[in-house]
Design a protein around this motif. Sequence first.
Motif, PDB file in Angstrom:
ATOM      1  N   PHE A  85       0.784  -1.281   0.074  1.00 14.49           N
ATOM      2  CA  PHE A  85       0.054   0.248  -0.090  1.00 14.49           C
ATOM      3  C   PHE A  85       0.910   1.306   0.079  1.00 14.49           C
ATOM      4  O   PHE A  85       1.842   1.361   1.060  1.00 14.49           O
ATOM      5  N   ASN A  86       0.623   2.153  -0.979  1.00 12.10           N
ATOM      6  CA  ASN A  86       1.307   3.395  -0.869  1.00 12.10           C
ATOM      7  C   ASN A  86       0.375   4.450   0.122  1.00 12.10           C
ATOM      8  O   ASN A  86      -0.809   4.846  -0.359  1.00 12.10           O
ATOM      9  N   VAL A  87       1.184   4.678   1.152  1.00  7.33           N
ATOM     10  CA  VAL A  87       0.440   5.585   2.127  1.00  7.33           C
ATOM     11  C   VAL A  87       1.214   6.889   2.425  1.00  7.33           C
ATOM     12  O   VAL A  87       0.681   7.643   3.125  1.00  7.33           O
ATOM     13  N   GLY A  88       2.394   7.098   1.610  1.00  9.68           N
ATOM     14  CA  GLY A  88       3.119   8.311   1.980  1.00  9.68           C
ATOM     15  C   GLY A  88       3.906   8.211   3.066  1.00  9.68           C
ATOM     16  O   GLY A  88       4.010   6.895   3.484  1.00  9.68           O
ATOM     17  N   ALA A  89       4.870   9.025   3.227  1.00 11.69           N
ATOM     18  CA  ALA A  89       6.016   9.063   4.272  1.00 11.69           C
ATOM     19  C   ALA A  89       5.509   9.268   5.572  1.00 11.69           C
ATOM     20  O   ALA A  89       4.727  10.413   6.159  1.00 11.69           O
ATOM     21  N   ILE A  90       5.664   8.213   6.487  1.00 18.58           N
ATOM     22  CA  ILE A  90       5.218   8.767   7.998  1.00 18.58           C
ATOM     23  C   ILE A  90       5.827   9.619   8.578  1.00 18.58           C
ATOM     24  O   ILE A  90       5.204  10.284   9.544  1.00 18.58           O
ATOM     25  N   GLY A  91       7.023  10.215   8.348  1.00 16.34           N
ATOM     26  CA  GLY A  91       7.727  11.390   8.983  1.00 16.34           C
ATOM     27  C   GLY A  91       6.862  12.801   8.709  1.00 16.34           C
ATOM     28  O   GLY A  91       6.998  13.522   9.664  1.00 16.34           O
ATOM     29  N   LEU A  92       6.295  12.555   7.786  1.00 12.91           N
ATOM     30  CA  LEU A  92       5.276  14.033   7.668  1.00 12.91           C
ATOM     31  C   LEU A  92       4.376  14.251   8.366  1.00 12.91           C
ATOM     32  O   LEU A  92       3.569  15.199   8.651  1.00 12.91           O
ATOM     33  N   ASP A  93       3.755  12.830   9.076  1.00 10.22           N
ATOM     34  CA  ASP A  93       2.716  13.215  10.115  1.00 10.22           C
ATOM     35  C   ASP A  93       2.957  14.057  11.225  1.00 10.22           C
ATOM     36  O   ASP A  93       2.081  14.971  11.638  1.00 10.22           O
ATOM     37  N   SER A  94       4.179  14.070  11.781  1.00  9.60           N
ATOM     38  CA  SER A  94       4.552  14.896  12.930  1.00  9.60           C
ATOM     39  C   SER A  94       4.473  16.165  12.438  1.00  9.60           C
ATOM     40  O   SER A  94       4.330  17.252  13.060  1.00  9.60           O
ATOM     41  N   ILE A  95       4.890  16.654  11.216  1.00 12.23           N
ATOM     42  CA  ILE A  95       5.060  18.247  10.664  1.00 12.23           C
ATOM     43  C   ILE A  95       3.450  18.622  10.773  1.00 12.23           C
ATOM     44  O   ILE A  95       3.288  19.733  11.125  1.00 12.23           O
ATOM     45  N   LYS A  96       2.521  17.664  10.568  1.00 12.83           N
ATOM     46  CA  LYS A  96       1.312  18.195  10.391  1.00 12.83           C
ATOM     47  C   LYS A  96       0.397  18.290  11.807  1.00 12.83           C
ATOM     48  O   LYS A  96      -0.146  19.161  12.161  1.00 12.83           O
ATOM     49  N   ASN A  97       0.843  17.320  12.789  1.00 14.94           N
ATOM     50  CA  ASN A  97       0.373  17.126  13.900  1.00 14.94           C
ATOM     51  C   ASN A  97       1.086  18.067  15.005  1.00 14.94           C
ATOM     52  O   ASN A  97       0.400  18.376  16.020  1.00 14.94           O
ATOM     53  N   LEU A  98       2.259  18.086  15.055  1.00 12.82           N
ATOM     54  CA  LEU A  98       3.039  18.648  16.070  1.00 12.82           C
ATOM     55  C   LEU A  98       2.941  20.325  15.811  1.00 12.82           C
ATOM     56  O   LEU A  98       2.916  20.716  14.950  1.00 12.82           O
TER      57      LEU A  98
END
Length: 301
Positions: A85-98
């Motif tokens: 599954f292509n779900v994107g890079a999980i590292g970007l979640d913190s940029i969005k949520n922090l």
Amino acid sequence: MDQIKSKNPDFLIVLGDRSEIFGVCVAAYISRIPIFHISGGEVTKGAYDEAFRHCITKMSSLHFTSTEKHRSRVIQLGEKPNTVFNVGAIGLDSIKNLKLLSKKEFEDSINFKLGKLNFLLTYHPQTLENDNEVENLRKIFNSIDKIKDVKLIITKPNFDKSSNKIISEIDKYVKNNYKNSIAFRSLGQLRYLSAIKNVDLVIGNSSSGIIETPSFKRATINIGSRQSGRECSSNIINVRFSEKEILNGIKLGISPSFRKKLSSVESIYGDGKTSKKIIKIINNLKPIDFPKNFYDLNFNS
């Protein structure tokens, strides 16, 4: 291995390609615990992480990749398409949520005043190349020193081979340039992402310089071959270990014309909702085949 068995997990989720993760995956695989792998299918030709990453893919039952090209590579390695599954890079979640630090908050957190121009440098060993790490780092420092009024924040490398030599050279540079530079063993996630937010340029050969920086509209000077083969957004300037190339790359990265282009940069690594996508897929998961069958591109229907 006994510790993994004693916890009796339903599955193991792992991220990336480090040798430490590889060892855990071997233990889980032998214990017949399904492995779900995040960030497979990527290419980094200048680091031995490349081999560990693909080995982890072959031990894993479920795959969460960061781009469609990476998904295709995992399938090419013999993994069934309905498990990738292509779900994107999980590292970007913190940029969005922090809630990232403001310039003043960031300065206070590192006890260092930013200046007219601010660079963030992270340099890791090029593990599959000749041991020229000190010389390579000196070329980077010499190039940065040719730019006026720069404040430099340095994060030290991981513990690959030659890292001690790099750390020693960083410490020596900071000692001789203590007014304009500062170094950290690790900034931690909040301060590191806040650093990218508050600097003008990212320099080095870290994957974060390629994956995270597009979301901040920041230019990256990616040096050497460690990340060679990794997909890049248009904010990345790739150069070799040449003082002339590094200096020209820096000048381009801070130029008004390039900075203007950065406003339209789009990340190829997703939208910062990777975790939600992974959780949704796992919640709807059908029983896992173990051991799995090899998916052959040539004659599987």
